[in-house]
Scaffold this active site. Structure first.
Site, PDB file in Angstrom:
ATOM      1  CG  LEU A  24      -1.938  -1.135   1.272  1.00 30.27           C
ATOM      2  CD1 LEU A  24      -2.420  -1.398   2.691  1.00 30.27           C
ATOM      3  CD2 LEU A  24      -3.099  -0.814   0.343  1.00 30.27           C
ATOM      4  CE1 TYR A 180       2.655   2.231 -11.276  1.00 29.11           C
ATOM      5  CE2 TYR A 180       1.879   0.315 -10.079  1.00 29.11           C
ATOM      6  CZ  TYR A 180       1.811   1.668 -10.336  1.00 29.11           C
ATOM      7  OH  TYR A 180       0.903   2.457  -9.674  1.00 29.11           O
TER       8      TYR A 180
HETATM    9  C1  FNR Z   1      -2.813   0.073  -3.352  1.00 29.97           C
HETATM   10  N1  FNR Z   1      -2.410  -1.057  -4.080  1.00 29.97           N
HETATM   11  C2  FNR Z   1      -1.064  -1.258  -4.322  1.00 29.97           C
HETATM   12  N2  FNR Z   1      -0.650  -2.379  -4.974  1.00 29.97           N
HETATM   13  C3  FNR Z   1       0.668  -2.652  -5.116  1.00 29.97           C
HETATM   14  O1  FNR Z   1       1.014  -3.697  -5.674  1.00 29.97           O
HETATM   15  N3  FNR Z   1       1.598  -1.766  -4.639  1.00 29.97           N
HETATM   16  C4  FNR Z   1       1.267  -0.607  -4.018  1.00 29.97           C
HETATM   17  O2  FNR Z   1       2.152   0.153  -3.569  1.00 29.97           O
HETATM   18  C5  FNR Z   1      -0.120  -0.317  -3.885  1.00 29.97           C
HETATM   19  N4  FNR Z   1      -0.535   0.852  -3.314  1.00 29.97           N
HETATM   20  C6  FNR Z   1      -1.851   1.040  -2.984  1.00 29.97           C
HETATM   21  C7  FNR Z   1      -2.225   2.165  -2.237  1.00 29.97           C
HETATM   22  C8  FNR Z   1      -3.541   2.313  -1.820  1.00 29.97           C
HETATM   23  C9  FNR Z   1      -3.906   3.502  -0.984  1.00 29.97           C
HETATM   24  C10 FNR Z   1      -4.509   1.319  -2.153  1.00 29.97           C
HETATM   25  C11 FNR Z   1      -5.926   1.433  -1.661  1.00 29.97           C
HETATM   26  C12 FNR Z   1      -4.150   0.242  -2.924  1.00 29.97           C
HETATM   27  C13 FNR Z   1      -3.377  -2.130  -4.381  1.00 29.97           C
HETATM   28  C14 FNR Z   1      -3.569  -3.023  -3.159  1.00 29.97           C
HETATM   29  O3  FNR Z   1      -2.392  -3.754  -2.865  1.00 29.97           O
HETATM   30  C15 FNR Z   1      -4.703  -4.050  -3.379  1.00 29.97           C
HETATM   31  O4  FNR Z   1      -4.409  -4.882  -4.474  1.00 29.97           O
HETATM   32  C16 FNR Z   1      -6.033  -3.328  -3.620  1.00 29.97           C
HETATM   33  O5  FNR Z   1      -6.272  -2.362  -2.635  1.00 29.97           O
HETATM   34  C17 FNR Z   1      -7.190  -4.313  -3.623  1.00 29.97           C
HETATM   35  O6  FNR Z   1      -7.277  -4.973  -2.379  1.00 29.97           O
HETATM   36  P1  FNR Z   1      -8.452  -4.555  -1.326  1.00 29.97           P
HETATM   37  O7  FNR Z   1      -8.234  -3.145  -0.937  1.00 29.97           O
HETATM   38  O8  FNR Z   1      -9.746  -4.767  -2.042  1.00 29.97           O
HETATM   39  O9  FNR Z   1      -8.251  -5.526  -0.185  1.00 29.97           O
END
Ligand code: FNR
Length: 364
Positions: A24, A180
């Protein structure tokens, strides 16, 4: 019977439960793209005994940036701050791997060294926004990488993995999802190259496999994971035959013997749920990748238990709910209600919406 709270292994990582913290991006690093004490508090709050945390995406070079405020792993001065974070997670009995990042075309000259154009396999522009220090900036037209520039980027992934090891991480995850750079090479909508990094699927997978191998050389295959987002459309991604493309990538990664494959379901576009569908990506790749599989994207307690019980995944990564619930594993285990997340504080800012989400009081 609950499957979420049983132990499992991912390569050399021995884990006590299957509630994984998803990577995240939170954009709260200090000057020099260094991790800081606030970040240490955030990760420490979310660490749990036997739990696995995947760090926020962490650029392996300044060219790999699309979001100002992301912490880096491209110079040795960044190691100390990360060491404090890995120590804090280990003190709480958890494990943490670092997600290694190069955004490729999802960037803008304002975020690039010397104001240069971002780089990509081909000069094709994505829709969407990155973040400079001044705020949101639209992704700009990238420059196609020269053939002789690619090995230095692969080496930077290896150097990032080596620094992560020095910083005390338990492993690294290659960010090959969400449009990416490795994803841009893999999918034919973004890779129009005529050299040996483009065209056939084995050529398009070359960059991903070389980057993964560089991390393996630094850390060992049993401590390297890879994240893929089959059929994901975030970052204007497309492929003419995603089943074949991602199936091929999964088979080659299986042959490398990596610690785990982390699969984002296409029902999620970046950070938003776009459709309530069954997890299809994990199911497809489960038949191809024989190692540990982590599923992510739109899971709640029930759907996580369901995918584990049918055997399509070994663990489930939670994103937004982990932002708002530092004690998410406990809450899921005890079936406690969840805090709601505040989207306005996801990216950048201070402790608000970061370290001030309450843990559930079990005093009553
Ligand atoms: C993300 N996601 C994400 N994915 C990843 O591979 N690297 C990252 O740095 C991020 N950053 C990120 C920031 C924020 C604020 C969000 C909300 C999401 C995607 C995340 O890992 C995940 O795949 C998605 O949020 C979907 O899962 P949830 O939220 O439905 O459990």
């Amino acid at each position: 019977m609950s499957h979420l709270f049983t132990p499992f292994r991912a390569g050399s990582l021995s884990l006590g439960h299957r509630v994984v913290m998803a990577p995240l991006t939170r954009m709260r690093s200090s000057a020099g793209d260094r991790p800081n004490a606030l970040m240490r508090e955030y990760y420490s709050q979310r660490a749990s005994k036997g739990g696995l945390i995947i760090s926020e995406a962490t650029p392996i070079s300044r060219q790999g940036y699309g979001y100002a405020g992301a912490p880096g792993i491209y110079d040795d001065g960044q190691i100390e701050g990360w060491r404090a974070i890995t120590d804090a997670v280990h003190e709480r009995g958890g494990s943490i791997v670092m997600q290694l990042w190069h955004v490729g075309r999802q960037s803008h000259p304002d975020i690039q060294p010397n104001g240069e154009a971002p780089v990509a396999p081909s000069a094709l522009q994505a829709e969407g926004y990155g973040y400079s220090t001044k705020g949101a900036v639209p992704f700009s037209m990238p420059r196609a990488l020269e053939r002789n520039e690619i090995s230095a980027i692969v080496a930077a992934f290896g150097a990032g993995a080596a620094r992560a090891k020095v910083a005390g991480f338990d492993g690294v995850e290659i960010h090959a999802a969400n449009g990416y750079l490795p994803d841009q090479f893999l999918q034919d909508g973004t890779n129009h190259r005529a050299d040996d990094y483009g065209g056939s699927i084995d050529n398009r997978a070359r960059f991903l496999l070389e980057v993964t191998q560089a991390a393996i050389d630094a850390f060992g295959a049993d401590r390297v994971g890879v994240r893929l987002s089959p059929s994901g459309t975030y970052g204007s991604m497309s492929d003419s035959d995603p089943q074949t493309t991602f199936g091929y990538a999964a088979a080659r990664l299986d042959a490398l013997g990596i610690a785990y494959l982390h699969v984002v379901e296409p029902r999620i576009r970046g950070t938003e749920l776009i459709a309530e569908t069954e997890p299809v990506a994990a199911r497809h790749l489960r038949g191809i990748f024989r190692g540990t599989l982590i599923a992510a994207g739109g899971f709640d307690r029930n759907s996580a238990e369901a995918i584990l019980s049918v055997g399509d995944a070994d663990a489930v990564a939670f994103g937004r709910n982990f932002i708002a619930n530092p004690d998410l594993p406990d809450r899921l285990r005890l079936r406690l209600p969840l805090n709601a997340y505040d989207r306005s504080t996801f990216y950048g800012g201070d402790a608000r919406g970061y370290t001030d989400y309450p843990i559930h009081s079990r005093a009553a």
